[in-house]
Design a protein around this motif. Structure first.
Motif, PDB file in Angstrom:
ATOM      1  N   ASP A   3       0.817  -1.217   0.000  1.00  0.00           N
ATOM      2  CA  ASP A   3       0.000   0.000   0.000  1.00  0.00           C
ATOM      3  C   ASP A   3       0.849   1.265   0.000  1.00  0.00           C
ATOM      4  O   ASP A   3       0.518   2.237  -0.670  1.00  0.00           O
ATOM      5  N   TYR A  25      -9.584  -2.309  -2.091  1.00  0.00           N
ATOM      6  CA  TYR A  25     -10.380  -1.848  -0.950  1.00  0.00           C
ATOM      7  C   TYR A  25     -11.823  -1.483  -1.257  1.00  0.00           C
ATOM      8  O   TYR A  25     -12.559  -1.123  -0.345  1.00  0.00           O
ATOM      9  N   SER A  67      -1.493  -0.177   5.857  1.00  0.00           N
ATOM     10  CA  SER A  67      -2.744  -0.343   5.124  1.00  0.00           C
ATOM     11  C   SER A  67      -3.450   0.992   4.934  1.00  0.00           C
ATOM     12  O   SER A  67      -3.453   1.839   5.825  1.00  0.00           O
ATOM     13  N   LEU A  69      -6.686   1.082   4.506  1.00  0.00           N
ATOM     14  CA  LEU A  69      -8.060   0.876   4.946  1.00  0.00           C
ATOM     15  C   LEU A  69      -8.508   1.795   6.093  1.00  0.00           C
ATOM     16  O   LEU A  69      -9.621   2.322   6.026  1.00  0.00           O
ATOM     17  N   VAL A 137      -9.005 -10.223   4.368  1.00  0.00           N
ATOM     18  CA  VAL A 137      -9.714  -9.491   3.306  1.00  0.00           C
ATOM     19  C   VAL A 137     -10.302 -10.468   2.299  1.00  0.00           C
ATOM     20  O   VAL A 137     -11.476 -10.352   1.918  1.00  0.00           O
TER      21      VAL A 137
END
Length: 180
Positions: A3, A25, A67, A69, A137
């Motif tokens: 990422d 994502y 990440s 996210l 994920v």
């Protein structure tokens, strides 16, 4: 690519890098939005707005963790709150506000609880190793079977099954420890 590399390239203007982040994502962001809004159409809109906002704000952004996210989750929560306000305005303008105030306040309370839970899950997932995060994920978010996830990651089926079990236990423990 990780990422951090993709974010740096996307921040420099690479649409390809941003597309990779989007692919990685979009499903988790959609499910967070769906959990907050309870409507698939609104969740799609919020997921799309989340990535449009992320693209606009990426210039100069530095990823603080491994990440993207958690940052996307925060943007998603704000977009979902905007959607709720928009719904409320539309409802207030098109109806004579027949919904009791108590129901509206409990909806808001539930949305706050759901948003907090989503943020805590994203934070806990961010603390996992890259392989464990990928397994989570693929299996828990995207719904892939153990076999499909194992094939995607190039590891054994049993390893995916066992690691996912440990991941879920670790996440449950982390969430119960942080519950107020």
């Amino acid at each position: 690519m990780d990422d951090r590399t993709l974010v740096a390239r996307a921040a420099a203007g690479s649409e390809h890098a941003f597309r990779e982040l989007y692919r990685a994502y979009v499903r988790p962001v959609y499910w967070i939005a769906y959990g907050l809004l309870g409507d698939s159409g609104d969740a799609e809109d919020v997921a799309q707005e989340t990535f449009v906002t992320a693209w606009r704000k990426l210039r100069g952004f530095e990823l603080a963790s491994d990440s993207l996210l958690p940052w996307l989750t925060t943007i998603c929560r704000f977009q979902a709150a905007n959607k709720v306000r928009s719904r409320r305005r539309d409802r207030d303008h098109t109806t004579d506000a027949t919904i009791p105030e108590i129901a509206a306040s409990s909806d808001v309370e539930q949305q706050v609880i759901d948003a907090d839970l989503a943020e805590r899950i994203a934070f806990a997932v961010d603390g996992l190793s890259p392989t464990d995060r990928d397994i989570f994920v693929l299996c828990a978010v995207e719904g892939l079977s153990y076999s499909a996830a194992a094939e995607t990651l190039g590891i054994a089926h049993g390893a995916v099954r066992n690691r996912l079990s440990r991941i879920r236990t670790r996440l449950r423990t982390a969430l119960t420890e942080t519950t107020p």
